[in-house]
Structure formats: structure tokens, C-alpha cells
Motif scaffolding. Structure first.
Motif, PDB file in Angstrom:
ATOM      1  N   ASP A  83       0.828  -1.214   0.000  1.00  0.00           N
ATOM      2  CA  ASP A  83       0.000   0.000   0.000  1.00  0.00           C
ATOM      3  C   ASP A  83       0.858   1.258   0.000  1.00  0.00           C
ATOM      4  O   ASP A  83       0.578   2.235   0.700  1.00  0.00           O
ATOM      5  CB  ASP A  83      -0.967   0.004   1.184  1.00  0.00           C
ATOM      6  N   GLY A  84       1.921   1.234  -0.774  1.00  0.00           N
ATOM      7  CA  GLY A  84       2.761   2.404  -0.956  1.00  0.00           C
ATOM      8  C   GLY A  84       3.820   2.608   0.103  1.00  0.00           C
ATOM      9  O   GLY A  84       4.632   3.529  -0.016  1.00  0.00           O
ATOM     10  N   VAL A  85       3.851   1.778   1.134  1.00  0.00           N
ATOM     11  CA  VAL A  85       4.800   1.939   2.243  1.00  0.00           C
ATOM     12  C   VAL A  85       5.898   0.888   2.111  1.00  0.00           C
ATOM     13  O   VAL A  85       5.618  -0.311   1.990  1.00  0.00           O
ATOM     14  CB  VAL A  85       4.097   1.815   3.600  1.00  0.00           C
ATOM     15  N   ALA A  86       7.156   1.350   2.149  1.00  0.00           N
ATOM     16  CA  ALA A  86       8.288   0.434   2.028  1.00  0.00           C
ATOM     17  C   ALA A  86       8.338  -0.524   3.207  1.00  0.00           C
ATOM     18  O   ALA A  86       7.999  -0.166   4.343  1.00  0.00           O
ATOM     19  CB  ALA A  86       9.587   1.230   1.951  1.00  0.00           C
ATOM     20  N   VAL A  87       8.757  -1.749   2.952  1.00  0.00           N
ATOM     21  CA  VAL A  87       8.941  -2.703   4.038  1.00  0.00           C
ATOM     22  C   VAL A  87      10.069  -2.216   4.933  1.00  0.00           C
ATOM     23  O   VAL A  87      10.934  -1.438   4.522  1.00  0.00           O
ATOM     24  CB  VAL A  87       9.250  -4.117   3.508  1.00  0.00           C
ATOM     25  N   SER A  88      10.079  -2.665   6.150  1.00  0.00           N
ATOM     26  CA  SER A  88      11.129  -2.282   7.086  1.00  0.00           C
ATOM     27  C   SER A  88      12.397  -3.089   6.821  1.00  0.00           C
ATOM     28  O   SER A  88      12.375  -4.122   6.134  1.00  0.00           O
ATOM     29  CB  SER A  88      10.666  -2.516   8.527  1.00  0.00           C
ATOM     30  N   GLY A  89      13.495  -2.617   7.380  1.00  0.00           N
ATOM     31  CA  GLY A  89      14.734  -3.369   7.274  1.00  0.00           C
ATOM     32  C   GLY A  89      14.605  -4.748   7.895  1.00  0.00           C
ATOM     33  O   GLY A  89      15.145  -5.729   7.370  1.00  0.00           O
ATOM     34  N   ARG A  90      13.879  -4.835   9.001  1.00  0.00           N
ATOM     35  CA  ARG A  90      13.675  -6.134   9.649  1.00  0.00           C
ATOM     36  C   ARG A  90      12.872  -7.064   8.752  1.00  0.00           C
ATOM     37  O   ARG A  90      13.189  -8.261   8.626  1.00  0.00           O
ATOM     38  CB  ARG A  90      12.956  -5.932  10.980  1.00  0.00           C
ATOM     39  N   LEU A  92      12.649  -6.926   5.450  1.00  0.00           N
ATOM     40  CA  LEU A  92      13.459  -7.320   4.303  1.00  0.00           C
ATOM     41  C   LEU A  92      14.465  -8.391   4.689  1.00  0.00           C
ATOM     42  O   LEU A  92      14.720  -9.332   3.922  1.00  0.00           O
ATOM     43  CB  LEU A  92      14.179  -6.102   3.720  1.00  0.00           C
ATOM     44  N   ALA A  93      15.024  -8.273   5.888  1.00  0.00           N
ATOM     45  CA  ALA A  93      15.953  -9.300   6.358  1.00  0.00           C
ATOM     46  C   ALA A  93      15.253 -10.646   6.483  1.00  0.00           C
ATOM     47  O   ALA A  93      15.810 -11.689   6.124  1.00  0.00           O
ATOM     48  CB  ALA A  93      16.560  -8.884   7.690  1.00  0.00           C
ATOM     49  N   ALA A  94      14.011 -10.628   6.990  1.00  0.00           N
ATOM     50  CA  ALA A  94      13.251 -11.876   7.120  1.00  0.00           C
ATOM     51  C   ALA A  94      12.954 -12.476   5.744  1.00  0.00           C
ATOM     52  O   ALA A  94      13.038 -13.696   5.552  1.00  0.00           O
ATOM     53  CB  ALA A  94      11.961 -11.617   7.886  1.00  0.00           C
ATOM     54  N   LEU A  95      12.622 -11.614   4.775  1.00  0.00           N
ATOM     55  CA  LEU A  95      12.382 -12.096   3.416  1.00  0.00           C
ATOM     56  C   LEU A  95      13.663 -12.678   2.832  1.00  0.00           C
ATOM     57  O   LEU A  95      13.638 -13.707   2.152  1.00  0.00           O
ATOM     58  CB  LEU A  95      11.870 -10.953   2.544  1.00  0.00           C
ATOM     59  N   GLY A  96      14.793 -12.012   3.097  1.00  0.00           N
ATOM     60  CA  GLY A  96      16.070 -12.532   2.620  1.00  0.00           C
ATOM     61  C   GLY A  96      16.384 -13.905   3.196  1.00  0.00           C
ATOM     62  O   GLY A  96      16.870 -14.784   2.480  1.00  0.00           O
ATOM     63  N   ARG A  97      16.101 -14.083   4.478  1.00  0.00           N
ATOM     64  CA  ARG A  97      16.348 -15.406   5.095  1.00  0.00           C
ATOM     65  C   ARG A  97      15.448 -16.468   4.478  1.00  0.00           C
ATOM     66  O   ARG A  97      15.893 -17.611   4.244  1.00  0.00           O
ATOM     67  CB  ARG A  97      16.117 -15.319   6.601  1.00  0.00           C
ATOM     68  N   ARG A  98      14.194 -16.102   4.200  1.00  0.00           N
ATOM     69  CA  ARG A  98      13.273 -17.064   3.587  1.00  0.00           C
ATOM     70  C   ARG A  98      13.793 -17.496   2.222  1.00  0.00           C
ATOM     71  O   ARG A  98      13.813 -18.701   1.893  1.00  0.00           O
ATOM     72  CB  ARG A  98      11.883 -16.443   3.465  1.00  0.00           C
ATOM     73  N   LEU A  99      14.219 -16.544   1.412  1.00  0.00           N
ATOM     74  CA  LEU A  99      14.741 -16.877   0.089  1.00  0.00           C
ATOM     75  C   LEU A  99      16.049 -17.645   0.186  1.00  0.00           C
ATOM     76  O   LEU A  99      16.280 -18.599  -0.572  1.00  0.00           O
ATOM     77  CB  LEU A  99      14.951 -15.603  -0.729  1.00  0.00           C
ATOM     78  N   SER A 100      16.893 -17.257   1.123  1.00  0.00           N
ATOM     79  CA  SER A 100      18.185 -17.932   1.282  1.00  0.00           C
ATOM     80  C   SER A 100      17.990 -19.390   1.663  1.00  0.00           C
ATOM     81  O   SER A 100      18.665 -20.280   1.127  1.00  0.00           O
ATOM     82  CB  SER A 100      19.014 -17.199   2.337  1.00  0.00           C
ATOM     83  N   ASP A 101      17.079 -19.647   2.578  1.00  0.00           N
ATOM     84  CA  ASP A 101      16.809 -21.030   2.990  1.00  0.00           C
ATOM     85  C   ASP A 101      16.309 -21.862   1.810  1.00  0.00           C
ATOM     86  O   ASP A 101      16.722 -23.016   1.623  1.00  0.00           O
ATOM     87  CB  ASP A 101      15.779 -21.054   4.119  1.00  0.00           C
ATOM     88  N   ALA A 102      15.411 -21.265   1.007  1.00  0.00           N
ATOM     89  CA  ALA A 102      14.885 -21.996  -0.142  1.00  0.00           C
ATOM     90  C   ALA A 102      15.965 -22.203  -1.194  1.00  0.00           C
ATOM     91  O   ALA A 102      16.056 -23.274  -1.808  1.00  0.00           O
ATOM     92  CB  ALA A 102      13.695 -21.246  -0.736  1.00  0.00           C
ATOM     93  N   ALA A 103      16.822 -21.202  -1.391  1.00  0.00           N
ATOM     94  CA  ALA A 103      17.853 -21.283  -2.435  1.00  0.00           C
ATOM     95  C   ALA A 103      18.878 -22.374  -2.134  1.00  0.00           C
ATOM     96  O   ALA A 103      19.492 -22.908  -3.059  1.00  0.00           O
ATOM     97  CB  ALA A 103      18.543 -19.930  -2.597  1.00  0.00           C
ATOM     98  N   ARG A 104      19.060 -22.702  -0.857  1.00  0.00           N
ATOM     99  CA  ARG A 104      20.034 -23.735  -0.500  1.00  0.00           C
ATOM    100  C   ARG A 104      19.640 -25.100  -1.045  1.00  0.00           C
ATOM    101  O   ARG A 104      20.490 -25.984  -1.176  1.00  0.00           O
ATOM    102  CB  ARG A 104      20.184 -23.820   1.015  1.00  0.00           C
TER     103      ARG A 104
END
Length: 414
Positions: A83-90, A92-104
């Protein structure tokens, strides 16, 4: 960790390596986000404006919308918004961990890599696992069929003006580039909304859409040179007060985004927003780095991501709507951009060129004597005068937004 993951494979790429779309597709399958009505924006310029206005109109209609754009305005968090509001750094970090776990669980990369734009797009789509959005708006990075947004079948496609950018990368002619960008359409695509194109580009778009959708998708193109039309003032925008929309070169892209959003609402059986609410939300849109105004001690700055003569002329016209003079112009354009055209549009105004030597992919051989971006400070900027125009690529304007400490968290009122 977040930055390391999103940029890791790209940072380790070797000469000749290309983005691995197949591997990105397998990663998307592992994440398994729920299918969403999707509006994908492709084109050569103005995609971010179109994506933002599309998202704003969808939000005005009561939709919860995830938006993925590229690159970020100031931070990587700006790439993914709800809704037009950027995600927080926290977040984005959680999203990065989710993708990293799947990418392994994927096979190791071969002669390809997961690009940052791919991973941010997948991260944005995985927001659907948590936020429960009603739809997604995705801005393509460079291409269409050759871009990771092509992994997500779009319900509606918006095409900004296509010109000869990225020749020898997406194609040898503007028509070939247009075919790649229009190639994002899929069998289930319901509509394609395009800004006016040159005849060869328009023909390439029509042929690509017809071939990939079996002629089931409607192609809507505004070809009227003047006056209102279905695209230039699309319902429910007709009758809105002028301040509700952008002016100048950004206006067609804003209207394109709204017209495409209206088509997405129609395709999903949702009503158009109340005109008064839509007008209010659209009037609240703020696009830092797109004809945006900023104040620092001793100076006012007009900042725009203009990279060609028409964009520079439009920025000057905007400046003179408020000012009776321009004291100085800063321009940052690498070798593949239209530096000569921009300088011509600026006439006899005093100009200082800026280089970004820390971006290895950009060459500044024509401006070796320019100011290094690392040496640009608010004080140095104010020393050029009280009324400053700053023009350049989105990578440069992002750095200037950071320098000005501009707020890029929210782009429109919810």
C-alpha cells in the motif's frame, strides 16, 4: 546478511554469465506464493511512475497491493512496498532469510546467477505469504520475456514508451526490444495498455501479444494526438481536478498506470474507486527523484531522473514555473545516455557534470573532469547557488536523495 544474499551470486558472476531465469523460476516454485491478480509494467522509461500510480489507484479502490520496483529510491527496502509503504529493514531481512533457505535446496549455479532484481521480485511476491494482498504491481527491470517478472503471468500489462535503449542487449532494433518487453504477456493476460509508440514498435507489440495470447488479450493504445481519449483521461479519472495527477512528461506514465489499474479492477470484478477518494489518493502521490523539490540550508533543489533532451527540457519548464532563474545544473549521465542532448536542452545555463566511479558497470569517459559523487555534500551543493536543478540516472538521483535525507518510506496516502 540481507545485502549479502540479494547481491551474492551477482557479485560472483564471471564474464559471459547471464541471469538464470530457469533457476529463479524453480526458486519461485519453492516459495509457492499464492497466485495474485498481477499488473506488470514494462517499457524503456517511466515504469516507476506508472507502477506507483497504478498501485495508488488500486489502493483507493480498497485493494491491499504489493508493489515491486527497481531500483530502490534510497534503500533496498524501497523496492518492496505494501500500500505504498516500504517494508522495514527487519522485514526485508526476514524475506532474505526465507529466500536464502529456499535457495540452499537448489542446484549450485552454473554459467548463470540469481540477479538482485530477481531476488527482490521473488521477495516481494513472498510478501503475499504474510500480508494477504489482493494484487501485485511489478515493475520490470530491463526487459520483459527476458526479465524475471516474466515468471509471473500478468493479468494486465502496462507498456510505457519503448525506444532504442539496451540495443544489442534486448535486441538490435527498437521493434525487437519492444517484442521482448511485450513478451511478458501470457495466455491468461486480459489486457495490454500501451502509451503511443512508433509504428514499428506498435506493430511488434501487437504481433507479440497476439501470438502469446491467441488474440484473447485486448491491446489498448492511445493514438489520438490531442484531446481526451480512453488512455489520456481514463475513467474513473475523467473530471478529476488537475492537481490529482502529475504534469509534464510524467503525466502520460501516471495516466497509463491508472488506466492499467482500472483494467485490473475490471478483470477481477472489483468496482472502480469512489472518484473523490481516488482524487485524494492520487493527489497524495509523491515520487522522490521525479521532478521532486527539496530544501537544504542555503538552497532549493529540483531533482529529476531525466536522461535525454526532452526530460531535461521538461525539468527546466518545471523549474521556471516556480523560479525566475536557475543558478546551476548538475548532470550525471554515463556514456550510454544522451549527454549531448541534455546539455543542448539546458542552453547556456552553468552546468557541472558528476561522475559515479564507484559503479563499475557505468562509464564516464566523456566527463572525466567532472565532480565525483563522493565529493558531493549538501554544503557543496548549496555552493552552486540558491536554485539548483539536478538531473541524472536513477542510480544517481538515489544517491542525491540519500544526500538530501529525503523521506522515501511512503509514496501515497492509504
Amino acid at each position: 546478511m540481507t545485502a549479502d544474499f540479494f547481491y551474492d551470486e551477482w557479485g560472483r558472476r564471471r564474464p559471459g554469465d547471464r541471469r538464470d531465469l530457469a533457476r529463479a523460476g524453480r526458486l519461485l516454485g519453492l516459495l509457492a506464493p499464492p497466485p495474485l491478480p498481477t499488473l506488470t509494467v514494462v517499457g524503456s522509461k517511466g515504469k516507476g511512475t506508472a507502477a506507483t500510480y497504478a498501485s495508488a489507484l488500486l489502493a483507493a479502490a480498497g485493494c491491499r497491493v504489493v508493489t515491486v520496483t527497481s531500483p530502490g529510491l534510497r534503500h533496498d527496502t524501497d523496492r518492496i512496498r505494501v500500500d505504498g509503504v516500504a517494508v522495514s529493514g527487519r522485514d526485508l531481512a526476514a524475506l532474505g532469510r526465507r529466500l536464502s533457505d529456499a535457495a540452499r535446496t537448489l542446484p549450485p549455479p552454473g554459467a548463470g546467477y540469481l540477479s538482485p532484481s530477481a531476488l527482490f521480485t521473488l521477495a516481494g511476491l513472498s510478501v503475499a505469504l504474510d500480508a494477504g494482498p489482493d494484487g501485485a504491481v511489478l515493475e520490470a527491470g530491463m526487459g520483459g520475456a527476458s526479465d524475471e517478472v516474466g515468471l509471473v503471468p500478468p493479468t494486465v500489462v502496462a507498456i510505457t514508451t519503448v525506444f532504442g535503449g539496451h540495443l544489442d542487449v534486448l535486441g538490435d532494433t527498437p521493434a525487437e526490444i519492444a517484442a521482448d518487453k511485450a513478451g511478458v504477456v501470457a495466455e491468461l493476460t486480459r489486457a495490454v495498455v500501451s502509451l503511443p509508440q512508433t509504428p514499428d514498435v506498435a506493430a511488434a507489440i501487437d504481433a507479440t501479444v497476439a501470438g502469446r495470447t491467441g488474440r484473447r488479450a485486448e491491446v489498448i493504445t492511445d493514438t489520438a494526438p490531442e484531446g481526451a481519449s480512453a488512455l489520456r483521461e481514463p475513467a474513473p479519472l475523467a473530471g478529476f481536478p488537475a492537481p490529482a495527477m502529475r504534469s509534464g512528461l510524467h503525466r502520460p506514465n501516471a495516466l497509463l498506470g491508472c488506466a492499467a489499474a482500472r483494467r485490473l479492477l475490471e478483470a477481477t470484478g472489483r468496482p472502480a474507486p469512489d472518484p473523490a477518494r481516488a482524487a485524494g489518493v492520487l493527489a497524495s502521490v509523491r515520487l522522490p527523484g521525479r521532478l521532486s523539490w527539496h530544501t537544504i540550508p542555503g538552497a532549493t533543489v529540483l531533482l529529476d531522473s531525466a536522461v535525454e533532451a526532452d526530460g531535461a527540457a521538461a525539468a527546466l519548464a518545471e523549474a521556471y514555473r516556480r523560479w525566475d532563474r536557475v543558478d546551476h545544473v548538475l548532470v550525471c549521465l554515463p556514456d550510454h545516455k544522451d549527454l549531448e542532448g541534455v546539455l543542448s536542452a539546458l542552453g547556456g545555463l552553468p552546468v557541472t557534470t558528476v561522475r559515479m566511479p564507484d559503479r563499475e558497470s557505468l562509464r564516464f569517459t566523456r566527463t572525466r573532469d567532472g565532480l565525483d559523487i563522493a565529493d558531493l555534500t549538501p554544503g557543496r551543493l548549496a555552493a552552486f547557488g540558491e536554485r539548483i536543478v539536478v538531473l541524472g540516472t536513477v542510480y544517481f538521483t538515489g544517491r542525491v536523495l540519500d544526500l538530501l535525507d529525503a523521506d522515501t518510506t511512503r509514496l501515497f496516502a492509504g
